[in-house]
Design an enzyme around this catalytic site. Structure first.
Site, mmCIF file in Angstrom:
data_model
loop_
_atom_site.group_PDB
_atom_site.id
_atom_site.type_symbol
_atom_site.label_atom_id
_atom_site.label_comp_id
_atom_site.label_asym_id
_atom_site.label_seq_id
_atom_site.Cartn_x
_atom_site.Cartn_y
_atom_site.Cartn_z
ATOM 1 N N HIS A 33 0.948 -1.147 0.104
ATOM 2 C CA HIS A 33 -0.021 -0.057 -0.091
ATOM 3 C C HIS A 33 0.921 1.093 0.083
ATOM 4 C CE1 HIS A 33 -3.351 -2.462 1.824
ATOM 5 N NE2 HIS A 33 -3.518 -2.649 0.518
ATOM 6 N N GLU A 39 2.020 4.060 2.818
ATOM 7 C CA GLU A 39 2.477 3.781 4.112
ATOM 8 C C GLU A 39 3.663 3.808 4.202
ATOM 9 O OE1 GLU A 39 0.647 -0.291 4.854
ATOM 10 O OE2 GLU A 39 -1.286 0.469 4.358
ATOM 11 N N HIS A 73 3.110 -3.389 6.861
ATOM 12 C CA HIS A 73 2.014 -2.393 6.652
ATOM 13 C C HIS A 73 2.193 -1.228 7.724
ATOM 14 C CE1 HIS A 73 -0.872 -4.192 3.544
ATOM 15 N NE2 HIS A 73 0.068 -5.362 3.997
ATOM 16 N N GLU A 81 1.408 -3.985 11.330
ATOM 17 C CA GLU A 81 0.917 -2.673 11.040
ATOM 18 C C GLU A 81 1.624 -1.716 12.012
ATOM 19 O OE1 GLU A 81 -1.590 -1.597 9.138
ATOM 20 O OE2 GLU A 81 -2.763 -3.526 8.546
#
Length: 579
Positions: A206, A209, A353, A420
């Site tokens: 993504h 990020e 992520h 994350e």
């Protein structure tokens, strides 16, 4: 697709405008100003007060794309929501109110950016480039070009340890529109041959990020700079392989480096060739479990932020990563969702992520635990010990499908996790350098240590320090000099914020010189400093007989076992023998 530009993201856009050529800015003036006007007109931003921290963490997974800020300590998340999103949250007990303070700060920054943009273009439409050596406003993060150059330098300057491998093309490159190679930095000591366990890490799937690719490159730097200097970095590269896909979505990343809150790839076939909503969400496009939820875990609308693509693995970036993953590991899991991989299955896949401060493992498309769920949970809680995040199965308030763990775990049975990182897409450099990088670097190092048997080894004790008396570990001692070896071993290093991991007393510890235990090295026993193994954390010691050791550096490996009979990972220290 909701454009979720955070306050940090708007600041990045401000800097990016200043850092681009004025000629390019003039060409895109109307588009840029229109984007700012659209952002300012968007008031669908809310404080979502959650009923419990558990529900908040699940919402962070399900509403990851819409979450602008997380304030777990204050009891709310800031989310960009449409009416259907609001209905979903209401069913889970959320209370919503307009985030007026956030909107006011955002609008102030947009006004500043708008004025800077128009003034600069009017003053000098042919201004020279500014800030091309880093992402403007975020000097701690390397650009795609800088990242690739660093990887190439490792392969050029230390070819015995590094290879920079092309594994595919980005969408733009397949279309002759510029674009980028999809590449992997493979790190291992090529002089030591034979089968080696493999850690695979992919980052920045993504685009917006920011922290993910720099963290992965920092891991490469730790390994490469540490070889021959740091004992753990040395044995990892001698006996394991580390494969780093530093930019999984490089075309999208270039969009994000301009300050845009860009998530997907840049495929112009979806949602219009010139639309900022175009592209596919690459982390919904993987073959395994693609659209298995029938629409609840991804979107079929090309303009949505979670658009899964028209078919499984339709995107060239996903074709490249799937092909490479299948080349790393054999298939060790049966065809049924309930078939576990054997406990001795080797390999780990980490998908890096941001953000939400979570460590996640399969499944994400169902509440049913994965067949290797207990072992995945144990290693997940170990990772979370290092980075301080919440460890949990990757199911949110509702499921996701077509995600990156599908091929590695779903198809092949390899342990797979999502990290994350942090609290924002455009994370500040101060937060990245002070906490995100050091804490998650330790988690990556641990992954590299246990990758040989990740379903077994994390259940055993860790060796938290290894010491050699006197000058044995620095300037050295002559052969024949007895050397005192000390270590601390513990079975307690788990994050118990989401359930409690069982721990046991230490039962034994041992050391090896030069030949590690998996190479049938010769084990030397260590004793508990207090005379008995009866606690979960123990100080241990031994006296090394250095007679017959050659001049130079020797690796001393230490490991420990708990009362279940499980050996934990080794930690090492250099023993130096001088003439």
């Amino acid at each position: 697709m909701k454009k979720a530009i955070t306050l940090c993201g708007i600041a990045a856009l401000t800097s990016a405008v200043l850092g681009s050529t004025a000629a390019m800015a003039a060409e895109n003036k109307a588009e840029t100003l229109q984007l700012l006007e659209q952002e300012k007109a968007n008031n669908n931003i809310y404080k979502a007060y959650f009923p419990s921290l558990e529900i908040a963490r699940k919402a962070a997974i399900s509403f990851h794309e819409q979450m602008l800020e997380s304030h777990y300590d204050k009891g709310y998340l800031i989310l960009e929501l449409d009416s259907s999103d609001m209905d979903k949250l209401a069913r889970f007990g959320f209370r919503l109110e307009h985030a007026t303070d956030f909107i006011a700060k955002r609008n102030q920054m947009i006004d500043q950016l708008y004025q800077i943009q128009t003034d600069r273009l009017a003053h000098d439409p042919m201004a020279a480039p500014v800030g091309m050596t880093a992402i403007p406003g975020f000097s701690c993060y390397e650009t795609v070009e800088e990242t690739f150059a660093a990887a190439q330098a490792y392969a050029t300057n230390q070819p015995n340890l590094a290879s920079w491998i092309k594994v595919g093309d980005s969408w733009e490159k397949t279309q002759g529109l510029g674009g980028h190679d999809i590449r992997v930095l493979k790190l291992t000591n090529k002089a030591i041959t034979g089968a080696k366990p493999k850690l695979f890490v992919n980052a920045a799937i993504h685009a917006r990020e920011y922290t993910t690719a720099p963290l992965t490159l920092a891991f490469a730097k730790w390994l490469m700079d540490g070889y021959g200097v740091n004992a753990d970095a040395t044995w990892i590269l001698d006996h394991h392989e580390v494969h780093l896909m530093l930019h999984t979505n490089p075309d999208g990343r270039k969009k994000a480096e301009s300050g845009l809150s860009w998530r997907k790839n840049t495929n112009q076939a979806y949602c219009g060739a010139a639309s900022n909503n175009r592209g596919a969400d690459l982390n919904r496009n993987f073959s395994f479990s693609w659209n298995i939820t029938g629409g609840s875990g991804s979107s079929g609308n090309p303009c949505d932020i979670t658009y899964r693509g028209p078919a499984a693995a339709s995107e060239p970036e996903i074709k490249a990563i799937e092909r490479y993953v299948r080349s790393l590991w054999p298939d060790r899991r049966g065809p049924s969702p309930s078939d576990p991989a054997p406990a001795d299955t080797s390999g780990i896949h980490l998908d890096i992520h941001s953000y939400s401060q979570l460590v996640l493992w399969p499944w994400g498309y169902t509440n049913t635990p994965a067949p290797n769920g207990n072992a995945l949970q144990t290693l997940g809680r170990k990772f979370a010990f290092f980075n301080g995040y919440t460890p949990q199965q990757s199911i949110g308030l509702y499921p996701t499908d077509g995600t990156s763990d599908g091929v590695s775990y779903g198809e092949l049975g390899v342990a797979a996790y999502t990290f994350e990182l942090g609290t924002a897409f455009f994370q500040s450099c101060s937060a990245y350098n002070s906490t995100i990088k050091p804490q998650n670097l330790n988690a990556l190092i641990y992954a590299a240590k246990v990758v040989r048997t990740p379903y077994i080894t994390p259940g055993g004790p860790d060796v938290t320090s290894v010491g050699l008396a006197g000058t044995a570990g620095t300037t050295g001692v002559t052969a024949g000099t007895p050397v005192q070896l000390t270590a601390v071993v513990t079975d307690t290093r788990f994050n118990n914020s989401n359930g409690v991991e069982a721990t046991q007393n230490i039962s034994s510890a041992e050391y090896y010189i030069d030949v590690p235990p998996w190479k049938v090295g010769v084990a030397k026993s260590m004793t508990a400093t207090d005379g008995v193994f009866d606690e979960k954390t123990e100080d241990v010691r031994a006296t090394i007989n250095t007679t017959g050791l050659s001049v130079g550096k020797h690796l001393v490996y230490v490991r420990s076992r708990d009362t279940t009979g499980t050996w934990g990972p080794v930690s090492a220290r250099f023993l130096v023998i001088k003439p």
